[in-house]
Design a protein around this motif. Structure first.
Motif, PDB file in Angstrom:
ATOM      1  N   ALA A   4       0.787  -1.015  -0.230  1.00 48.47           N
ATOM      2  CA  ALA A   4      -0.186  -0.144   0.015  1.00 48.47           C
ATOM      3  C   ALA A   4       0.658   1.275   0.203  1.00 48.47           C
ATOM      4  N   LEU A  27       0.998   4.269  -3.066  1.00 48.28           N
ATOM      5  CA  LEU A  27       0.862   5.485  -2.784  1.00 48.28           C
ATOM      6  C   LEU A  27       1.966   6.645  -2.617  1.00 48.28           C
ATOM      7  N   ALA A  82       2.102   9.560  -5.680  1.00 45.02           N
ATOM      8  CA  ALA A  82       2.075  10.649  -5.286  1.00 45.02           C
ATOM      9  C   ALA A  82       3.337  11.429  -5.160  1.00 45.02           C
TER      10      ALA A  82
END
Lengths: 804, 94
Positions: free
Chosen positions: A778, A782, A786
């Motif tokens: 995860a 992410l 980003a």
């Protein structure tokens, strides 16, 4: 009042100083501060009678009880004497500073906070019975002295002096801490009293010499002895009250205190006597010689302070000899310790007054340069009188206390020859000669100081200000000290009874059981003996030196300023050298760092494996090799080699893909269907990602080049491969216990209710790992999102370009 | 007997894979490589099938299916890349 509270009183008072400075504008902040040392002085003075009777006071405040760290204030003769010096001269210095520092121009709140901090630290040093808290206060004196030297922090010289003193005293302080730790390990206690009580056993210990040398480092750096004197002349950039207080009367005597305090433990050692006496005499002679070179009044006093401290140190060393001899000779060396304490008191009085006079001269004429000064006698009669008293006492002239202690010093040095041990009977002759030569120079610079300032012609055109006498309030402190200088000469035995004898008892506790046993009497007149002739010789040759000063002063130009140059060179070398060293190995290239890491991995692992005899080869547990294993290994090796030696990056990626798929095939062959599945999918995705990266390479860096061959890289890669292989073989060859997988096999259905053992382990037996691997994925997802979406830098770059 | 036949088949598949790999490396044009990769995938799939017969297990049938799908997706995306230059088009309605 509790003794511990007394130590911390100045620090507590320091908290209110800035407030008083800000709120009470009309009154000079110093007046409030003056109350603190004054009340402490009277508090300590109340102990004098009882300590002179041989009583000892102590109080304890537990700090970290489980580590046996406590603030123990211990008042015996030695610490009481120092406490009185600190608070007494502290009061005079604060009084003096009230008139010396202007209340509207100066940052008084800073000044008095530092000063009070220092006072607490110094009281703590001399009263602490616990070596760790002694060290704590010791470093606090270094720090507050650093702050005080750099009080005028906008001057370069102040900052340089502060840094230099900080470097040297903290260097010594740290070594001293090492000595303390060794000492407390040897004696299994932090208490100095308990250490002294077991002094004979300590001398047998292996660490004894180490502790001795390390503690002496601390003492010598703080007291500016030997080659470490160099910080003190540079510390003269401090305001004059600071110089008078720290650098003549109190802080520089902390080393003396330390040597005196630890004499009972270390005096049995030959090394101690040689080091303390030798360094003291060397410093005495060396710095008294250099004092005549100075043109700055404070410079003269700085070198003078250093040489006088050397004198006291030499006397302490001679005092330590009394542990080795008995009978008639013993009394002579007992006498030396006595003389050391006596001169310590005398030095604090006359040097304090001289510094204050220099401050007054600076204040009233605007310069401290001896070449510009002269003929101030009629303009500043009171200052002249005080300066004359101080200098004559420093020179060792009768009617002043310096004379008495100098006579005792000469007696002690003459008797060193009679000390039969440690080859002192041969080298011992040098000691009185050195002492005599140093005394000649001391006499010469004392006169040089007075005559060139007050006699001669008045040169008003060279002075920044019109010279005139200082306000009487400013003169109070030096006058008090000068009066003491004269008084002590006339009542030396009162001083001896109340101050010196209890202190000597603390330095030489094994030699006396009671104060009353110290039967040393100071007398101003010894009759016609060797010392008298030596003194007369000093006066004669010293006068000759000072009269002919102009003729031989050029000698100084030829003497190199060795130790300062050495300090500068060391600082320069560590600065430049360390930079160079760091640049040498911190190349900024990841490849180099990887090379370091992998090479050290190889060395460490192989080294451990073979030095510890960890390598075993045992083929009894090996499974048979099948044909398709060999074929698959061949494919895998091919893929690896293609990835390594190919010219094009695309082929490299495909080579890696081949490796990945062959690994999946291995999983198939070794019965791991779940792994094979996952490996296939993951390999496909990662190859696709590699291709993506390849596609986005900038056009101009797409030139296809074969990886260059470098022997170092090849060697390290080969080493790593060999290491891993060897470790794997060694691990396979010596399995110490059976696997726990039997348990899983038996219970996978009965306990967990599943058929697929891999999946049951992943989500049931050891589901925790899976949870966090999910978290890892995860975070990675992410993070990628980003990095792609968040473009903070872009706008900035554009703006910068626009501005240009 | 049966095992020997299976092993022979396996070796033949491996030879076929090796030949396709040769094409993959040499292949003058991109479509050559795409076809070679597809062939490798199919041969690999068949080889796994034979291995699972050899090991007499059903566990690898999933792997065969996955490999089939991957090989298909790989070939499709390769073809699209050759045709359009991109894999995923951003703007669809213009």
């Amino acid at each position: 009042m509790n003794l511990i509270v007394a130590i911390f009183l100045p620090i507590l008072a320091a908290l209110f100083v800035p407030l008083l400075f800000k709120k009470v504008k009309q009154l000079h902040t110093g007046w409030f501060v003056l109350l603190i040392p004054l009340s402490l002085f009277f508090f300590y003075a109340s102990f004098i009678q009882r300590v002179a009777n041989g009583d000892i006071f102590s109080s304890t405040f537990h700090w970290v009880q489980s580590l046996q760290l406590s603030f123990i204030s211990y008042i015996d003769g030695l610490s009481l004497l120092f406490s009185l010096l600190i608070t007494g001269i502290g009061s005079l210095v604060v009084l003096y500073s009230i008139f010396y520092l202007d209340k509207s121009k100066e940052q008084l709140h800073n000044f008095y906070v530092y000063l009070l901090l220092f006072m607490s630290a110094m009281l703590g040093v001399v009263q602490s019975d616990n070596v760790i808290t002694l060290y704590l206060f010791w470093e606090l004196t270094s720090i507050s002295s650093f702050l005080l030297i750099a009080y005028w922090f906008n001057r370069d010289a102040s900052r340089f002096g502060a840094l230099k003193s900080m470097m040297i005293t903290v260097f010594g302080g740290l070594l001293m801490l090492g000595g303390f730790v060794l000492l407390s390990m040897m004696g299994d206690t932090y208490s100095i009293r308990e250490l002294i009580a077991q002094a004979p056993q300590l001398a047998q210990h292996d660490y004894f010499t180490w502790a001795l040398v390390l503690i002496l480092f601390g003492a010598f750096t703080k007291s500016a002895q030997g080659p470490f004197y160099i910080w003190l002349p540079d510390a003269m950039e401090a305001p004059t009250p600071v110089s008078a207080y720290l650098h003549s009367a109190t802080m520089v005597k902390a080393g003396i205190y330390l040597v005196a305090r630890f004499t009972p433990i270390f005096a049995v050692s030959e090394l101690w006597i040689w080091l303390v006496t030798g360094t003291g005499l060397f410093t005495l002679a060396w710095c008294s010689f250099f004092a005549l070179k100075q043109t700055d009044l404070k410079g003269i006093l700085a070198f003078s302070t250093v040489s006088q401290l050397g004198l006291i140190m030499a006397l302490l060393g001679a005092g330590a000899m009394s542990y080795h001899v008995d009978g008639a000779v013993e009394t002579v060396f007992k006498y030396a310790a006595f003389a050391a304490i006596f001169h310590l008191i005398n030095h604090a009085t006359f040097k304090g007054s001289l510094f204050m006079i220099v401050g007054i001269i600076d204040h009233e004429t605007g310069t401290r340069d001896i070449q510009k000064l002269g003929g101030l006698m009629s303009l500043m009669p009171i200052s002249f009188t005080v300066a004359m008293i101080g200098s004559l006492s420093m020179a060792g002239v009768p009617l002043f206390n310096g004379f008495l202690s100098k006579e005792m010093f000469l007696t002690a040095m003459l008797s060193i020859k009679e000390f039969g041990l440690f080859s002192f009977d041969t080298f011992g002759v040098l000691f009185p000669i050195l002492a005599w030569v140093a005394s000649v120079f001391t006499f010469a610079y004392s006169l040089y100081f007075v005559t060139h300032t007050f006699f001669g012609k008045y040169k008003p055109e060279q002075l920044p200000k019109k010279a005139h006498e200082a306000p009487i309030a400013m003169l109070v402190s030096p006058i008090v000290l000068a009066v003491l200088v004269v008084t002590i000469f006339f009542i030396p035995n009162v001083v001896a009874t109340y101050f010196i004898k209890p202190a000597v008892l603390a330095i030489q506790p094994f030699l006396y059981s009671d104060v009353s046993q110290i039967d040393i009497h100071i007398s101003a007149w010894h009759g016609f003996n060797k010392e008298l002739w030596m003194t007369l010789g000093i006066f004669a040759v010293g006068t000759l030196l000072i009269v002919t000063l102009k003729k031989w002063q050029h000698v100084y130009d030829r003497v190199p300023a060795g130790f300062n140059k050495m300090y500068d060179a060391v600082m320069q070398f560590s600065d430049v050298g360390m930079n160079r060293l760091a640049r040498l190995y911190m190349t900024g290239s990841n490849q180099t760092y990887l090379l370091y890491m992998l090479a050290s991995f190889v060395v460490l692992v192989l080294g451990t494996l073979f030095t510890q005899g960890g390598f075993v080869f045992d083929a009894s547990n090996v499974a048979p090799i099948r044909v398709y294993d060999i074929v698959l290994v061949a494919v895998l090796v091919c893929g690896t080699i293609i990835a390594l030696v190919t010219k094009s990056r695309l082929t490299s990626i495909i080579g890696l893909g081949v490796v990945g798929y062959s690994v999946a095939m291995f999983f198939v062959l070794f019965n791991a269907p779940d792994l094979a599945l996952t490996q296939l999918v993951i390999e496909t995705i990662s190859v696709a990602l590699f291709l993506l990266c390849f596609y986005h390479l900038p056009k101009n860096s797409r030139t296809e080049k074969r990886m260059r061959f470098k022997l170092s890289r090849f060697a390290v890669s080969f080493g790593v491969g060999a290491t891993v292989t060897i470790v794997a073989i060694a691990a396979q060859s010596q399995k110490m216990m059976t696997s726990i997988s039997e348990y899983y096999k038996e219970t996978v259905y009965s306990l967990a209710g599943g058929g697929n053992i891999v999946n049951v382990i992943l989500v049931d037996y050891r589901g925790f790992d899976t949870l966090f691997e999910i978290a890892v994925l995860a975070i990675a997802g992410l993070g990628i999102f980003a990095m792609i979406k968040l473009r903070l830098g872009e706008g900035k770059e554009k703006k910068q370009i626009e501005n240009k | 007997m049966m095992e020997k036949v299976l092993l022979l088949a396996l070796v033949l598949f491996i030879v076929a894979i090796a030949l396709s790999l040769y094409r993959l490396v040499i292949g003058p044009s991109q479509p050559d490589r795409a076809i070679a990769l597809d062939t490798v995938g199919v041969n690999l799939l068949s080889a796994i099938a034979i291995v699972s017969v050899l090991l007499s297990t059903k566990a690898f049938l999933d792997a065969i299916l996955i490999l089939g799908i991957l090989s298909f997706i790989g070939t499709i995306s390769f073809s699209k890349y050759i045709e359009r230059g991109v894999l995923i088009e951003r703007k669809r309605n213009d």
